[in-house]
Design a protein around this motif. Sequence first.
Motif, PDB file in Angstrom:
ATOM      1  N   ARG A 120       7.600   6.287   4.221  1.00  0.00           N
ATOM      2  CA  ARG A 120       6.596   5.918   3.222  1.00  0.00           C
ATOM      3  C   ARG A 120       5.229   5.695   3.888  1.00  0.00           C
ATOM      4  O   ARG A 120       4.190   6.080   3.349  1.00  0.00           O
ATOM      5  CB  ARG A 120       7.027   4.670   2.463  1.00  0.00           C
ATOM      6  N   ARG A 170      -3.650   7.465   1.547  1.00  0.00           N
ATOM      7  CA  ARG A 170      -3.704   7.107   0.130  1.00  0.00           C
ATOM      8  C   ARG A 170      -4.857   6.156  -0.154  1.00  0.00           C
ATOM      9  O   ARG A 170      -5.054   5.170   0.542  1.00  0.00           O
ATOM     10  CB  ARG A 170      -2.386   6.448  -0.284  1.00  0.00           C
ATOM     11  N   ARG A 182       0.811  -1.221   0.000  1.00  0.00           N
ATOM     12  CA  ARG A 182       0.000   0.000   0.000  1.00  0.00           C
ATOM     13  C   ARG A 182       0.839   1.262   0.000  1.00  0.00           C
ATOM     14  O   ARG A 182       0.455   2.278  -0.602  1.00  0.00           O
ATOM     15  CB  ARG A 182      -0.939   0.000   1.213  1.00  0.00           C
ATOM     16  N   VAL A 183       2.009   1.228   0.654  1.00  0.00           N
ATOM     17  CA  VAL A 183       2.795   2.466   0.801  1.00  0.00           C
ATOM     18  C   VAL A 183       4.023   2.518  -0.098  1.00  0.00           C
ATOM     19  O   VAL A 183       4.752   3.508  -0.091  1.00  0.00           O
ATOM     20  CB  VAL A 183       3.208   2.689   2.276  1.00  0.00           C
ATOM     21  N   GLU A 197      -5.057   5.823  -6.090  1.00  0.00           N
ATOM     22  CA  GLU A 197      -4.142   6.958  -6.131  1.00  0.00           C
ATOM     23  C   GLU A 197      -2.697   6.478  -6.218  1.00  0.00           C
ATOM     24  O   GLU A 197      -2.363   5.408  -5.695  1.00  0.00           O
ATOM     25  CB  GLU A 197      -4.317   7.828  -4.886  1.00  0.00           C
ATOM     26  N   ASN A 220       1.869   8.073   3.057  1.00  0.00           N
ATOM     27  CA  ASN A 220       0.782   7.408   2.336  1.00  0.00           C
ATOM     28  C   ASN A 220      -0.333   6.932   3.256  1.00  0.00           C
ATOM     29  O   ASN A 220      -1.122   6.063   2.886  1.00  0.00           O
ATOM     30  CB  ASN A 220       1.345   6.231   1.533  1.00  0.00           C
ATOM     31  N   VAL A 271       1.279   6.141  -5.355  1.00  0.00           N
ATOM     32  CA  VAL A 271       2.040   6.187  -4.102  1.00  0.00           C
ATOM     33  C   VAL A 271       2.797   7.507  -4.035  1.00  0.00           C
ATOM     34  O   VAL A 271       3.414   7.940  -5.012  1.00  0.00           O
ATOM     35  CB  VAL A 271       3.033   5.005  -4.030  1.00  0.00           C
ATOM     36  N   ARG A 272       2.724   8.165  -2.888  1.00  0.00           N
ATOM     37  CA  ARG A 272       3.453   9.405  -2.705  1.00  0.00           C
ATOM     38  C   ARG A 272       4.890   9.084  -2.325  1.00  0.00           C
ATOM     39  O   ARG A 272       5.147   8.386  -1.336  1.00  0.00           O
ATOM     40  CB  ARG A 272       2.804  10.251  -1.608  1.00  0.00           C
TER      41      ARG A 272
END
Length: 299
Positions: free
Chosen positions: A151, A158, A105-106, A162, A155, A164-165
């Motif tokens: 991370r 998030r 997820r991150v 979207e 995120n 991942v930032r």
Amino acid sequence: MSDVRSARDRALRLYDATAARTSAGVLAAYSTSFGLGTRLLGRRAQQDIRAVYALVRLADEVVDTYRGDDAGAELDELEEQTARALRTGYSTNLIVHAFARTARRVGITAAETRPFFASMRADLTVHEHDRASFDAYVYGSAEVVGLMCVRAFLNEERLPDEPVREPDETQVAGARALGAAFQKINFLRDLGADTQELGRTYFPGTTPGRLDQAQLDAILAEITADVAVARAAVPTLPTRARYAVGATLALYQRLLDEIATRPPESLLTGRVRLPTPVKLLVVGESVLAEARSGREAGA
């Protein structure tokens, strides 16, 4: 068909929740200082950091506590489980499962897990470090863990659709420095046990079972520089992460200050600890300072 899918979804959610509780239990059992800081995070980031910590602790237990003849094989198996779970999002190992759900997820990938396991594997064979091997060890054992954590912070909110930032340069430098500082402080705290029980000497240029004032001063200066880089990145983090990282930094700074007051030989005979009331006071002061800083920035 929809009822079957719904039942499967409920079962998977239950499994995910059970894995998350398992990771939370590991953190609660093994760390008070780190655990105190995570309580300041939002629910999702808190769960993610617990998942990261639990996997790291699981590998640590193989090389630091078990240390059997097949420890290398155990570590290889754990790494294989982790790599497979990063691909599939599932593991029969609850701690690995929780980590993989967070990682996917991150944006945590093999770029972080591979050097981590390499450093853990080094603990089975490397007993003294030079500068190059020390830097490589700290990167894999601690700096990449800092990258995993940043991370998770970035995120936390998030959504599945979207992107991942990614952390920026300041955040990457800060995360790595934070991990390095915490690791080096723990090396100083565990100096006696590492030498006498595990047969390891981490700091380059030092002799097993010995540490003089000049060597300690140089190590403290190195850690202080790491802390400064980490602290400079804190304002770039999301609000809850600023509180959590700031509080954890404050706890480790207090440990660093306590270590600096002690003669180097005393570090070989006992672990430096902070009493729980002191920890709570340090965290409270850090939270208040961050709150004041936020009000002044918004004024």
